[in-house]
Design an enzyme around this catalytic site. Structure first.
Site, PDB file in Angstrom:
ATOM      1  CE  LYS A   1      15.250  15.242  53.408  1.00  0.00           C
ATOM      2  NZ  LYS A   1      15.376  15.504  51.996  1.00  0.00           N
TER       3      LYS A   1
ATOM      4  CB  THR B   1      18.038  16.971  49.644  1.00  0.00           C
ATOM      5  OG1 THR B   1      16.454  16.859  49.266  1.00  0.00           O
ATOM      6  CG2 THR B   1      18.382  18.223  49.057  1.00  0.00           C
TER       7      THR B   1
ATOM      8  CG  ASN C   1      11.739  12.615  41.424  1.00  0.00           C
ATOM      9  OD1 ASN C   1      12.199  13.685  42.036  1.00  0.00           O
ATOM     10  ND2 ASN C   1      11.596  11.685  41.861  1.00  0.00           N
TER      11      ASN C   1
END
Length: 407
Positions: A183, A194, A402
């Site tokens: 991921k 991440t 974001n």
């Protein structure tokens, strides 16, 4: 003559493709709707290896796993949650990480040291432990060979798709399978995004050799991608090798080691490129190939700087053949080179030679930049070494995603 690959990519692959792996993924309630707890189990203990973020601000799971593998390089299960990173949560976060591990171990009937943990999501928020524990209990009761997709889905955050693969090859006359899932979409600039990646195999591999192979492969794959230049607090790659293929133990001295290493690298490179392609708001995968360097490390340093340049990324998004931004990024990469010897291509279109612009076909260059995969080649004309880095374009949607991540 190019040697034919010794491995075959399976049409449908996941972490449960190798022998002896089961998985589950479900919605426990950490996130509002989507799956958020995943569990991966090997039916027998497996040799294990890991690489972890170089960020000095680290989530509890990173520190715990690293210490655990240094003490004993074997695992049998990995539990992962999304929606909460359990990072910057102090002593309570450390206690919660240990509780996450011990609860999983108890549900599976394993010793705690056989379980690795991973978390991804919002930083600085305490983990909802009762919700997490309930999810782990449910997942432990539902693991199966068919659970690979659910496991992969459970660790996604802003990702738009599953990132999975499996390959097979023959070692000592035995069929060996390597599977993987990852991921990552934003906060991607690994230094080991991440980013989480988990690789499984039924090959029998010496633990020390597996760790060395993972570190070398990471430098050539996961550490050659960037989306936004941000190294996460939670990045990790974990590998399990349970030996159920019944081959002779693999080490660099084994005659099939090179074939295994090539297959292992293919799995990692595919996952890394999938992460780069799925960058938050991205519309294109960008591949920057630097050749003619004095060393691989120099080529890698330059390639990563070009693919991470915000000006290069926005030029790619706008299909603007602004090769000067590429040369400028090489210039501030810190490598030793002579700008007057550099040649640059966009796809097959030469746009600069000896550090100066050419009269090139603007329409052909733009057509390449409008594709879903953009290839930039930089020849330093100083040596024989080369490297490739992977990234994506920078779009309006990256800012939108974001700007409201927590809300």
């Amino acid at each position: 003559m190019v040697k034919k690959a010794a491995y075959t990519v399976l049409p449908k692959g996941s972490v449960t493709a190798p022998l002896g792996y089961q998985a589950a993924g479900l919605h426990a309630g950490i996130k509002r709707k989507k799956k958020d707890v995943g569990l991966l189990l090997s039916t027998v203990p497996a040799a294990a290896a890991g690489v972890f973020t170089m960020n000095t601000v680290r989530a509890a799971c990173v520190t715990q796993n690293e210490q655990q593998l240094q003490a004993m390089p074997y695992l049998q299960a990995i539990v992962v949650n999304s929606g909460n990173a359990n990072a910057c949560t102090g002593a309570q976060g450390d206690a919660d990480a240990k509780a996450m591990q011990s609860h999983t171990a108890a549900e599976l009937g394993l010793p705690s040291h056989a379980v690795a943990i991973a978390s991804t999501g919002v930083i600085g928020v305490p983990m909802p432990m009762e919700t997490l524990k309930q999810g782990i209990t449910q997942a432990a009761g539902g693991v199966s060979e068919a659970g690979g997709d659910d496991f992969s889905e459970a660790m996604l955050t802003t990702d738009t798709c599953l990132k999975q693969i499996a390959v097979q090859l023959t070692i000592d006359g035995k069929t060996v399978t390597i599977g993987g899932a990852a991921k990552g979409s934003g906060m991607i600039h690994p230094n080991m995004a991440t980013m989480l990646a988990f690789v499984t195999t039924d090959a029998k591999v010496d633990p020390a050799a597996l760790q060395t192979l993972l570190r070398q492969t990471t430098d050539q794959t996961y550490n050659c991608i960037t989306v936004d230049g941000d190294t996460s607090t939670n990045d990790m790659v974990l590998v399990l090798a349970n030996g159920l293929a019944d081959n002779h133990t693999l080490t660099p001295a084994h005659p099939d080691w090179a074939d295994f290493a090539a297959a292992f690298r293919h799995v990692s490179e595919k996952l890394a490129k999938d992460i780069a392609r799925d960058g938050e708001g991205a519309t294109k995968l960008v591949e920057v190939h630097v050749k003619g360097a004095v060393s691989v490390s120099v080529a890698t340093q330059a390639a990563k700087k070009v693919v991470g340049s915000s000006l290069v990324k926005t030029a790619v998004f706008g299909a603007d053949a602004n090769w000067g931004r590429i040369l400028a990024a090489v210039g501030y990469s810190g490598i030793p080179f002579d700008a007057g010897r550099v040649n640059i291509w966009l796809g097959d279109v030469p746009v600069a030679q000896n550090g100066m612009g050419l009269s090139f076909d603007e329409e052909a260059a733009k057509a390449h930049l409008l594709g879903d995969t953009v290839q930039i080649t930089v020849d330093l004309n100083l040596g024989d070494a080369s490297a490739t880095a992977y990234g994506c374009d920078l779009t309006y949607d990256y800012v939108r995603i974001n700007a409201s991540y927590r809300t």
